[in-house]
Scaffold this active site. Structure first.
Site, PDB file in Angstrom:
ATOM      1  N   SER A  85       9.346   6.196  12.337  1.00 48.86           N
ATOM      2  CA  SER A  85       8.656   4.909  12.376  1.00 48.86           C
ATOM      3  C   SER A  85       9.044   3.990  11.230  1.00 48.86           C
ATOM      4  CB  SER A  85       7.143   5.136  12.363  1.00 48.86           C
ATOM      5  OG  SER A  85       6.745   5.931  13.449  1.00 48.86           O
ATOM      6  N   HIS A 137       5.289   2.688   7.453  1.00 51.52           N
ATOM      7  CA  HIS A 137       5.536   1.507   8.262  1.00 51.52           C
ATOM      8  C   HIS A 137       5.766   0.272   7.389  1.00 51.52           C
ATOM      9  CE1 HIS A 137       3.591   3.118  12.243  1.00 51.52           C
ATOM     10  NE2 HIS A 137       4.475   3.953  11.714  1.00 51.52           N
TER      11      HIS A 137
END
Length: 295
Positions: free
Chosen positions: A199, A246
């Site tokens: 991610s 993230h």
């Protein structure tokens, strides 16, 4: 002694061919400017070239790569613009299959700051010298929904971005973003928390894609909407998502992506890869500081 333009002819004889010194000539190679005789002249688009320049170049008076089509970031246009995206997806799937059959392998690949937690001395984790976890965790997934969502995102974002940047620059953005996400997770998350997934790198592709879309003056609303939706999921309780990875990946993707598409042509490679090197230096510094804190 040479005369100024418009004066009498040169007193000295004309130079000799660099391959045949006994043959005087007034013609020079348009690339290296060495004197060449009629026997050594090779016709080019402009003037003549010497055999050495023709052998080592394109025969056009320019460097061999000067006529190759380039991407907006200066990368080479290739026949398969998604090749490295396919390879990255393949690596992720291969690691996923491997860890499904070996829990011990999973424990060796995930990002762990330090284990066991204080007051015990760590015997595994990045703080114990296992820096490779910052990289291996980028390719490790445990749940089917996790790898499925990430690989779909990698295909949708990675393919067009690889085509726009070129392979080397695309990989630079991907790995720098993934490492930035790992480093921020290592810095801010609990050292005993296991973090895994692509991610961070994918959010880096989000950031770089947003920069590219703005640079090309396309409609920003679709990419912004998609990014906002993903950020909502990132910070929603109950999803057990590493927001640190993230955000770290997103910031690194914006920074490196901006360097890729806005670097001036005359210093393009220096600025592009120099920016990546600076971000990597920050990642190393953050990792060292966190390691010192945990040990």
């Amino acid at each position: 002694m040479e005369q100024v333009a418009g004066g009498s002819p040169q007193a000295q004889g004309v130079p000799g061919c660099y391959r045949h010194p006994d043959r005087e000539t007034g013609i020079r190679c348009t690339r290296c400017e060495r004197p060449i005789c009629p026997e050594c002249m090779v016709s080019a688009s402009v003037g003549f070239q010497c055999p050495d320049c023709v052998r080592n170049g394109s025969g056009t008076g320019h460097a061999p790569t000067a006529s190759q089509p380039r991407t907006i970031a200066g990368g080479t246009v290739t026949a398969d613009p998604r090749l490295f995206t396919k390879i990255l997806i393949g690596i992720n799937i291969a690691v996923f299959i491997a860890v499904q059959n070996s829990t011990s392998l999973l424990n060796e690949l995930v990002l762990v700051g330090a284990w066991p937690p204080a007051p015990f001395a760590p015997t595994m984790g990045v703080a114990d010298g296992q820096w490779y976890r910052l990289v291996t965790s980028m390719f490790t997934h445990q749940e089917y929904w996790h790898i499925g969502f990430n690989m779909l995102s990698l295909w949708w974002l990675g393919g067009p971005l690889e085509a726009a940047l070129g392979r080397a620059r695309y990989l630079a953005v991907y790995f720098v973003s993934g490492l930035a996400g790992s480093a921020l997770a290592y810095l801010l998350a609990s050292p005993s928390t296991a973090t895994l997934g692509a991610s961070g790198a994918i959010f880096g592709l989000f950031g770089a894609t947003a920069v590219l879309v703005r640079r090309l003056q396309y409609d920003m609303r679709p990419i912004i909407a998609l990014l906002v939706i993903n950020l909502i999921f990132t910070f929603s309780p109950g999803f057990n998502i590493s927001w640190q990875a993230h955000i770290g990946g997103l910031v690194a993707g914006v920074v490196t992506g901006y360097a890729m598409v806005h670097a001036p042509r005359e210093r393009r490679a220096l600025i592009q890869y120099g920016t990546c090197a600076l971000v990597l230096a920050v990642i190393v510094l953050v990792t060292l500081l966190r390691t010192a804190q945990l040990t």
